[in-house]
Each structure stands twice: as structure tokens, then as C-alpha cells.
Design an enzyme around this catalytic site. Structure first.
Site, PDB file in Angstrom:
ATOM      1  N   LYS A  50      -3.021   3.731  -5.586  1.00 12.50           N
ATOM      2  CA  LYS A  50      -4.141   3.210  -6.378  1.00 12.50           C
ATOM      3  C   LYS A  50      -4.973   4.372  -6.924  1.00 12.50           C
ATOM      4  CE  LYS A  50      -4.058  -1.187  -4.046  1.00 12.50           C
ATOM      5  NZ  LYS A  50      -4.224  -1.829  -2.760  1.00 12.50           N
ATOM      6  N   GLN A  94      -8.712  -2.255   1.794  1.00 15.75           N
ATOM      7  CA  GLN A  94      -7.282  -2.423   2.063  1.00 15.75           C
ATOM      8  C   GLN A  94      -7.086  -3.440   3.188  1.00 15.75           C
ATOM      9  OE1 GLN A  94      -4.788  -0.981   0.197  1.00 15.75           O
ATOM     10  NE2 GLN A  94      -3.435  -2.301   1.371  1.00 15.75           N
ATOM     11  N   ASP A 117     -11.033  -7.022  -6.365  1.00 15.38           N
ATOM     12  CA  ASP A 117      -9.840  -7.671  -5.804  1.00 15.38           C
ATOM     13  C   ASP A 117      -9.988  -9.200  -5.906  1.00 15.38           C
ATOM     14  OD1 ASP A 117      -7.424  -6.903  -4.879  1.00 15.38           O
ATOM     15  OD2 ASP A 117      -8.021  -6.631  -2.784  1.00 15.38           O
TER      16      ASP A 117
END
Ligand code: NAD
Length: 278
Positions: A50, A94, A117
Site C-alpha cells: 500500500k 490492517q 476503507d
């Protein structure tokens, strides 16, 4: 024989537009903060990829690494700090988090305007009401690949196999938003192959390697395979590619399909968040 929908090609095309837009920003560049709790090697690789992708398009990135045994309080404080940092546009945690942490509380602490996200209940609510600010990365990857190949959705029968909160449900909402007639299937669906055979657009996200074979396919269907499964050291999709390929009109390969686009969708959301904060 199907046309193969090339995720890498679509990704490159979207990334070059993002890069161009960011290059033209003179005052400040977008910034993504990632939080990794623990030392899981594959999680570290995901985070590194990322960061690399951010660098490639000109997004700044900052990584917060916390020890495996971190408490909820530490994580909540870290998120609050990033929420209040005006140079940070997006926050990505994460997943999965270690067991002692309350994932739901942690997600709800992310400022909805930085939730790139698209996990916060407020953003899921906006998605549900058809007013999404951010769209979740993997579901949006499905829509982006369909759009790139100019596959019309309006009035089409879409069948989604899988009802998870991160893929199945949100991709169904996005397809519905684009005027497809959507059926959501899951592990308790009766006679799944015959339901799937009604699909003009079939999206598969089950985590069961090669479970969708030619018996699930109406000739000419568009098939999007979201699955990522590790079988004998190889990555396999949820669709049995060899038997479905001759019947479908379009198909996404695994690897090289939807999975190639998800990080690009994250970059796109970070740029959206930047514009929200300007
Ligand atoms: P999940 O385990 O949370 O959900 C799987 C869903 O599939 C469930 O709703 C379940 O009811 C359904 N299902 C399972 N077995 C079934 C069966 N035999 N028949 C019908 N339905 C069945 O999984 P998920 O997080 O939604 O992920 C699904 C797949 O997508 C996995 O392979 C995962 O690795 C992959 N994935 C890929 C990306 C990407 O970037 N490409 C991102 C997220 C997930």
C-alpha cells in the site's frame, strides 16, 4: 469464449489519472496513515504494498506500528491523534486485529471523513442510502472493472454469491445503485447453480476455491471472481476458470483481476478524503 477483464490494465489507467491529479496539487499532497498491530509477515507485506502504491501516485504515507499486545486504549489514542492531525487524510487499520482488541469500537473511533476503507457504520449507512462518500475497496474494484469494459448494469440480473460485510453485501448495494436487479446468495441458498444460471452478471465471493463451475453459468454471462485462495502454493479464485471461460462473455482472472484493483481503490478514496478536507 470470454473476454478476459485485465485488472492490471484497469488499475494502471486509474492510477495514472490519480497521479496526474495529485501532481497538479500545489498546496499540500494527500496523506494516508496505516496502522499495523503485531508482526504478522503477510500483513507487513500488504502494508508495504500500500505504501509503495501511495509513493507511485504521489500520496504521502505514514505508518504506525504497534506491538501485538497493545491495549484498546493505546489504539484508540493513536486513532484520535491521527483524527486530529490535519495533514492526515485517510486512516487504514490492517485487519484482522489481535483478539484482545475490540474491532467494532476501534472502527467507530476512526473519523468517518478519514475512513478510506469504508468500515465505519456511518459510511456503511451512506452506502446503504445511496449517498456514499467512500465506497469499500473490493466491491468498488468490481464496479470499476465492469465500467472499464463498458458493461451495462441497468436492468440486468446480477447474482452475488457471498453475503459478507466486506464484499458480498456492499457489492450488492453498489450493483443495485446502478439499477441492476440483484439476488444475494449464500451458503444456505437452495439450488445455488440454478439461481446463478439466471445471472447476466455473476459476482463470486465465497472463499471456496473453484466452487463455481460451468453448471452455474448462463451462456454469455459476465463473471467477476473476487476469491483469493491459496491451493498447493498457487492463488486460485472461487471460479473454476477453465470450465467457465468458454461459456462466459467476460471473466476476471485470478490472479490479475479484481485483486489487482483493490489498492487502487484505496488510493482513490484517499484522494476523495483529501478533497473533503480542503
Ligand atoms: P467470508 O468468509 O466473510 O464470506 C464468504 C461468504 O460466502 C459467506 O457469506 C458465505 O455464506 C458464502 N459461502 C461460503 N461457502 C459457500 C457456498 N458453498 N455456497 C454459497 N455461498 C457460500 O469471505 P469474504 O471476506 O467475503 O471473502 C470472500 C473471498 O473474497 C475470499 O476468497 C477472500 O480471500 C476474497 N477477497 C478478496 C479481496 C480482493 O482484494 N480481491 C478482498 C476481500 C476478500
Amino acid at each position: 469464449m470470454a473476454i478476459v477483464m485485465d485488472g492490471k490494465l484497469v488499475s494502471n489507467s486509474i492510477r495514472s489519472k490519480i497521479k496526474e491529479e495529485i501532481a497538479a496539487l500545489l498546496v499540500r499532497k494527500p496523506k494516508l496513515a496505516t496502522i499495523l498491530v503485531g508482526n504478522d509477515e503477510s500483513a507487513k507485506v500488504y502494508i508495504r504494498n500500500k505504501e509503495k502504491a501511495c509513493l507511485e501516485v504521489g500520496i504521502l504515507s505514514v505508518q504506525v506500528n504497534l506491538p501485538e499486545e497493545s491495549t484498546n486504549e493505546i489504539l484508540l489514542q493513536t486513532i484520535e491523534h491521527l483524527n486530529n492531525d490535519s495533514s492526515v487524510d485517510g486512516i487504514l487499520i490492517q485487519m484482522p486485529l489481535p483478539k484482545q482488541l475490540s474491532t467494532e469500537e476501534i472502527i467507530r473511533t476512526i473519523s468517518p471523513g478519514k475512513d478510506v476503507d469504508c468500515l465505519h457504520p456511518l459510511n456503511l449507512g451512506f452506502l446503504c442510502s445511496g449517498h456514499a462518500i467512500f465506497t469499500p475497496n473490493t466491491p468498488q474494484a468490481v464496479l470499476s472493472i465492469l465500467d472499464f469494459y463498458q458493461i451495462s448494469l441497468q436492468g440486468k440480473k446480477a447474482v452475488v454469491i457471498g453475503r459478507s460485510n466486506i464484499v458480498g453485501k456492499p457489492v450488492s448495494l453498489l450493483l443495485l445503485d446502478r439499477h441492476a436487479t440483484v439476488t444475494i446468495c449464500h451458503s444456505k441458498t437452495i439450488d445455488l447453480p440454478s439461481v446463478a444460471r439466471e445471472a447476466d452478471i455473476l459476482v463470486v465471493a465465497t472463499g471456496r476455491a473453484s466452487m463455481v463451475n460451468k453448471n452455474f453459468i448462463k451462456p454469455g454471462a459476465v463473471v467477476c471472481d473476487v476469491g483469493i485462495n491459496y491451493v498447493d502454493g498457487k492463488i486460485k479464485g472461487d471460479v473454476e476458470y477453465e470450465s467457465v471461460f468458454p461459456l462466459a462473455s467476460y471473466i476476471t482472472p485470478v490472479p490479475g483481476g479484481i485483486g489487482s484493483l483493490t489498492t487502487t481503490m484505496l488510493l482513490n478514496n484517499t484522494l476523495k478524503a483529501y478533497h473533503l478536507h480542503q
